[in-house]
Design a protein around this motif. Structure first.
Motif, PDB file in Angstrom:
ATOM      1  N   GLU A 263       0.833  -1.200   0.000  1.00  0.00           N
ATOM      2  CA  GLU A 263       0.000   0.000   0.000  1.00  0.00           C
ATOM      3  C   GLU A 263       0.866   1.247   0.000  1.00  0.00           C
ATOM      4  OE1 GLU A 263      -2.657  -0.001   3.268  1.00  0.00           O
ATOM      5  OE2 GLU A 263      -4.024  -1.452   2.389  1.00  0.00           O
ATOM      6  N   VAL A 264       0.380   2.268  -0.701  1.00  0.00           N
ATOM      7  CA  VAL A 264       1.071   3.550  -0.714  1.00  0.00           C
ATOM      8  C   VAL A 264       0.080   4.626  -0.282  1.00  0.00           C
ATOM      9  CG1 VAL A 264       2.261   5.273  -2.105  1.00  0.00           C
ATOM     10  CG2 VAL A 264       2.674   2.845  -2.524  1.00  0.00           C
ATOM     11  N   TRP A 265       0.455   5.419   0.710  1.00  0.00           N
ATOM     12  CA  TRP A 265      -0.382   6.495   1.216  1.00  0.00           C
ATOM     13  C   TRP A 265       0.312   7.826   0.969  1.00  0.00           C
ATOM     14  CZ3 TRP A 265      -5.217   5.813   3.490  1.00  0.00           C
ATOM     15  CH2 TRP A 265      -5.608   4.478   3.688  1.00  0.00           C
ATOM     16  N   ILE A 266      -0.460   8.818   0.574  1.00  0.00           N
ATOM     17  CA  ILE A 266       0.070  10.139   0.245  1.00  0.00           C
ATOM     18  C   ILE A 266      -0.525  11.155   1.211  1.00  0.00           C
ATOM     19  CG2 ILE A 266       0.199  11.933  -1.532  1.00  0.00           C
ATOM     20  CD1 ILE A 266      -0.115   9.707  -3.604  1.00  0.00           C
ATOM     21  N   GLU A 267       0.306  12.010   1.762  1.00  0.00           N
ATOM     22  CA  GLU A 267      -0.202  13.045   2.655  1.00  0.00           C
ATOM     23  C   GLU A 267      -0.828  14.176   1.847  1.00  0.00           C
ATOM     24  OE1 GLU A 267       1.012  15.839   6.464  1.00  0.00           O
ATOM     25  OE2 GLU A 267       2.589  14.822   5.325  1.00  0.00           O
ATOM     26  N   ILE A 268      -1.961  14.657   2.325  1.00  0.00           N
ATOM     27  CA  ILE A 268      -2.587  15.863   1.774  1.00  0.00           C
ATOM     28  C   ILE A 268      -2.131  17.018   2.663  1.00  0.00           C
ATOM     29  CG2 ILE A 268      -4.734  16.976   1.062  1.00  0.00           C
ATOM     30  CD1 ILE A 268      -4.322  14.333  -0.328  1.00  0.00           C
ATOM     31  N   PRO A 269      -1.085  17.730   2.269  1.00  0.00           N
ATOM     32  CA  PRO A 269      -0.470  18.694   3.184  1.00  0.00           C
ATOM     33  C   PRO A 269      -1.341  19.922   3.373  1.00  0.00           C
ATOM     34  CG  PRO A 269       0.489  18.925   1.017  1.00  0.00           C
ATOM     35  CD  PRO A 269      -0.448  17.751   0.940  1.00  0.00           C
ATOM     36  N   PRO A 270      -1.309  20.520   4.547  1.00  0.00           N
ATOM     37  CA  PRO A 270      -2.021  21.785   4.724  1.00  0.00           C
ATOM     38  C   PRO A 270      -1.426  22.857   3.819  1.00  0.00           C
ATOM     39  CG  PRO A 270      -1.335  20.849   6.844  1.00  0.00           C
ATOM     40  CD  PRO A 270      -0.621  20.085   5.777  1.00  0.00           C
ATOM     41  N   VAL A 271      -2.283  23.549   3.093  1.00  0.00           N
ATOM     42  CA  VAL A 271      -1.885  24.676   2.261  1.00  0.00           C
ATOM     43  C   VAL A 271      -2.674  25.883   2.745  1.00  0.00           C
ATOM     44  CG1 VAL A 271      -1.880  25.668  -0.070  1.00  0.00           C
ATOM     45  CG2 VAL A 271      -1.332  23.239   0.258  1.00  0.00           C
TER      46      VAL A 271
END
Length: 365
Positions: A263-271
């Motif tokens: 599994e690969v998880w990607i962070e949704i960074p605060p903008v």
């Protein structure tokens, strides 16, 4: 006192039944996570599974009405087809309001427990307001490190009568200032499918609105817990305000149906000034699987309290959701059966969060 909370009944009564929530545990000076919050290893967020962040999928919505319209549409569609998540800026929601929402959330959850207990799930005088903790704590074996308040919007009068006074104005403004953006995004995505829906049908598909405020207190053992477990949202489109702390992750791709090292998880960074948009199950069903309601989850932190404020835009309970006929004609097969959204949400809420298994209720292949 805190050490006694490894007794499951005493912890459950304190956190859930008495409405103290995770915030109540932290206020007691908790130094380690009680057993009831320790996730099995395959549900924890493994740093080795995290592949960077989604910094490049930020879309300037002001360009949707300008000369770059087609390019913006392609960006929205591509993100919806491949990940189910993207961020938007210049979205029409005042940045000052976003700051006010975060402050209001911190102030609400910072109140003494008795102030929040008025809205406790099962006690609240109105079905429009629900304060609680975790997702479905009465059936969960392991609890999430999160407290929340959920407010269903019917009309302004009901909001002023039933919602917490200190949240009403800011939450109403959030809904109203984001509604044009939501309408544009959904019209863009539905239109891209070659589908035309009249105003009545569009209202059926988007007429239910809930705004939540989520509160994640600092956790003494963040690697053992989750703020929110892996799941997809049930509705059409979610608009999410993050604070600056971060911790939101989305699963890349749908090929891995069970937990594992691949599994690969990607962070949704605060903008700063951005809102996160994610596709819900109802839109995946309507698009016959073309748009993805990606799995996402939230990490806990030991640094400071985190808040997020999602708006869930969903079909009316009686609305029928099934693949659009035009899409089925083109695909040659319907991947989902038609159900009412009420039937779908009843099934969704019967289970603990477990990836995208909620979609099995409507799946036919």
């Amino acid at each position: 006192m805190a050490t006694n909370f490894n007794n499951g009944d005493s912890l459950f009564n304190f956190v859930v039944k008495d409405g103290n929530g995770v915030k109540g545990l932290v206020d007691l000076g908790l130094t380690e996570v009680p057993c009831r919050y320790i996730q099995p290893p395959h549900h924890r967020i493994n740093n080795q599974q995290v592949a960077g962040s989604l910094e490049n999928v930020t879309i300037d919505l002001s360009e949707l009405d300008g000369p770059n319209h087609d390019q913006v549409v392609r960006s929205i569609v591509h993100a919806s087809e491949t990940l189910g998540f993207f961020q938007v800026v210049n979205h029409g929601v005042p940045l000052k309001l976003l700051d006010s929402l975060k402050l209001a959330a911190h102030e609400f959850f910072g109140q003494p427990a008795e102030k929040k207990l008025v809205y406790l799930n099962g006690v609240s005088p109105s079905p429009l307001v629900k304060y609680g903790t975790s997702f479905v704590p009465y059936i969960e074996k392991v609890l999430e490190w999160k407290d929340y308040i959920s407010m269903t919007y019917t009309n302004d009068a009901d909001a002023h009568e039933f919602w917490p006074n200190d949240l009403t104005e800011v939450a109403l403004e959030y809904i109203k200032t984001s509604s044009e953006m939501v309408q544009k995004l959904l019209q863009t995505l539905i239109g891209n499918l070659g589908v035309k829906v009249d105003d009545s049908r569009f209202h059926e598909l988007t007429g239910r609105t809930l705004v939540n405020m989520n509160f994640y207190p600092p956790c003494p053992n963040p690697d053992l817990t989750v703020g929110v477990g892996r799941h997809s949202d049930a509705g059409m489109l979610t608009v999410l305000l993050q604070d600056g702390i971060g911790g939101l992750y989305v699963k890349k791709g749908e090929s891995a149906d069970s937990p594992g090292d691949d599994e690969v998880w990607i962070e949704i960074p605060p903008v700063h000034g951005a809102l996160v948009i994610n596709i819900g199950d109802a839109l995946q069903i309507l698009s016959n699987g073309r748009y993805i309601s990606a799995e996402h989850r939230v990490r806990t932190t030991d640094i400071e309290s985190r808040v997020s404020v999602p708006i869930f835009n969903a079909p009316l309970p009686e609305a029928k959701i099934g693949p659009f006929a035009e899409v089925v004609a083109r695909d040659g097969v319907a991947r989902y059966k038609e159900v009412t959204f009420e039937e779908y949400t009843k099934s969704y809420l019967k289970k603990t969060l477990d990836g995208k298994k909620s979609l099995e209720f409507a799946s036919v292949i």
